[in-house]
Design an enzyme around this catalytic site. Structure first.
Site, PDB file in Angstrom:
ATOM      1  CE  LYS A  37       6.407  -2.150  -1.854  1.00 28.79           C
ATOM      2  NZ  LYS A  37       5.127  -1.431  -2.042  1.00 28.79           N
ATOM      3  CE1 TYR A 266      15.025 -33.530 -15.690  1.00 33.13           C
ATOM      4  CE2 TYR A 266      15.366 -31.220 -15.108  1.00 33.13           C
ATOM      5  CZ  TYR A 266      15.530 -32.571 -14.826  1.00 33.13           C
ATOM      6  OH  TYR A 266      16.192 -32.944 -13.699  1.00 33.13           O
TER       7      TYR A 266
HETATM    8  C1  LIG Z   1       5.209  -0.243  -2.718  1.00 32.05           C
HETATM    9  C2  LIG Z   1       4.513   0.961  -2.274  1.00 32.05           C
HETATM   10  C3  LIG Z   1       4.900   2.222  -2.739  1.00 32.05           C
HETATM   11  C4  LIG Z   1       5.962   2.424  -3.799  1.00 32.05           C
HETATM   12  O1  LIG Z   1       5.494   2.040  -5.057  1.00 32.05           O
HETATM   13  P1  LIG Z   1       6.436   2.171  -6.341  1.00 32.05           P
HETATM   14  O2  LIG Z   1       5.538   1.952  -7.489  1.00 32.05           O
HETATM   15  O3  LIG Z   1       7.462   1.095  -6.226  1.00 32.05           O
HETATM   16  O4  LIG Z   1       7.035   3.519  -6.293  1.00 32.05           O
HETATM   17  C5  LIG Z   1       4.263   3.323  -2.193  1.00 32.05           C
HETATM   18  N1  LIG Z   1       3.302   3.187  -1.255  1.00 32.05           N
HETATM   19  C6  LIG Z   1       2.906   1.980  -0.798  1.00 32.05           C
HETATM   20  C7  LIG Z   1       1.841   1.904   0.232  1.00 32.05           C
HETATM   21  C8  LIG Z   1       3.485   0.835  -1.306  1.00 32.05           C
HETATM   22  O5  LIG Z   1       3.088  -0.364  -0.861  1.00 32.05           O
END
Ligand SMILES: *Cc1c(COP(=O)(O)O)cnc(C)c1O
Length: 374
Positions: A37, A266
């Site tokens: 993701k 700035y």
């Molecule tokens: C993002 C996510 C993970 C992974 O989490 P990390 O801390 O990056 O390992 C696992 N499960 C779900 C549902 C997530 O949204």
């Protein structure tokens, strides 16, 4: 030749592969689902998914349906989990693209079932349970209801149950044990003969609570080389360190000498107190480089640390190079990553501005052109 931005993300695919192997080692018999993701935590979703796939990864996780479709259209094989839900109107896409739905509502189950029956197919769904995260998922007391609903609904079948840990990066709290115990209760509701898979472990759990790995682990940040608690030393498996895969570089646009008493950038939030040599960098918050690094951040140039002077602008940032010899326009500057013996990690940047590596990787990665190092 194509002209590209001076600001470049470098993604070390060897580091991604190395991290994948370490996480798989730590997870033991449990397969690794690679969370890709957030555009692969800023590393480029399709490319990192293919890198993990080459290492044997067969399970991938995205947030939204559109991301899953993009992965499939790019030719990725294996299971692709859509983890944050979908509009019932879009249920058909799960069949068209062979994606795996995570469900937590009756409407999504009904929508999938309607589509399935029309197509003469059956789709496997994973039920998301909130076991203490305080986020997405049905209550533990609702698991039986959903099991029955899915059981009697033609076209859908329950093939998995999942939950999520709120603080598995922290070994000092009882939270992970408690949440895992609630998850175990939720799994028990399904019965001993439940044929589906159970999954709850994220990177923190794989590193700190391997007893929670169950039938699959869903790892994100560790695959990209970071420990979820922000402490690099903790990103270690069997004596081997995780390796950050992302770097960000730019090039010096201009070098100039400023007299004492000169305001920089700035708001003149920095005024020189002595003659000062500065380098102007063509990078700014447009590129995801946080404005909160104004008078706060550092970069690497000629293997040395140079502090940021004044405000970070949309496309320009000034650094103090008074103590660094021979800096010229076009010299490479490292904003994230290593140069010589020095390095700046996403945790370092996050610590300076009150956030975590995850956010830094997403912001920098998604806002800059990426180059891949094989
Ligand atoms: C993002 C996510 C993970 C992974 O989490 P990390 O801390 O990056 O390992 C696992 N499960 C779900 C549902 C997530 O949204």
């Amino acid at each position: 030749m194509a002209v590209i931005s001076a600001n470049r993300i470098h993604v070390d695919t060897g580091a991604l592969a190395h991290n994948y192997r370490l996480i798989q080692e730590a997870a033991g018999h449990a397969p690794v689902l690679a969370m890709v993701k957030g555009d692969g935590y800023g590393h480029g979703m399709v490319r990192v998914a293919k890198t993990f796939s080459n290492e044997g990864c067969r399970n991938f996780g995205v947030a939204e349906l559109c991301e899953g479709i993009e992965l499939r259209q790019a030719g990725l094989a294996g299971e692709i989990y859509v983890t944050v839900g979908f509009s019932p109107d879009d249920a058909a896409a799960f069949f068209t693209y062979n994606l795996t739905p995570v469900v937590f509502s009756t409407s999504s189950i009904t929508a999938l079932a309607t589509e399935a029956v029309q197509l003469g197919k059956t789709i496997g769904v994973h039920l998301k349970v909130d076991c203490g995260m305080g986020r997405l998922g049905v209550g533990v007391h609702e698991v039986e209801y959903y099991q029955n609903l899915i059981g009697r609904t033609q076209g859908v079948t329950l093939v998995g149950i999942l939950s999520h840990f709120p603080e598995s990066e922290n070994v000092q709290t009882e939270s992970t044990k408690q949440v895992f115990s609630v998850f175990s209760d939720a799994c028990k509701v399904l019965g001993n003969d439940f044929p589906g898979i159970k999954h709850i472990a994220n990177s923190g759990a794989v590193l700190n609570f391997p007893e929670t790995c169950c039938d699959m682990v869903r790892s994100g940040i560790a695959l990209y080389g970071y420990s979820p608690d922000g402490v690099a030393d903790h990103g270690q498996i069997n004596g081997q360190m995780l390796r950050p895969a992302m770097a960000l570089t730019t090039r010096v646009a201009m070098v100039k000498e400023m007299p004492a008493g000169a305001g920089i950038s700035y708001g003149h939030t920095y005024v020189t107190n002595k003659p000062t040599r500065i380098a102007v960098l063509p990078v700014g918050y447009e590129d995801g480089y946080p404005r909160l690094l104004s008078n706060n951040g550092e970069v690497l140039i000629k293997g040395q640390r140079a502090p940021i002077l004044g405000r970070v602008c949309m496309n320009l940032t000034m650094i103090d190079i008074t103590a660094i010899e021979n800096v010229q326009p076009e010299d490479e500057v490292v904003l994230l990553g290593a140069q010589g013996v020095e390095k700046i990690t996403a945790d370092d940047i996050g610590n300076k501005i009150g956030t975590i590596s995850y956010e830094i990787l997403c912001m920098l990665g998604k806002n800059n052109q990426r180059l891949y190092i094989e």
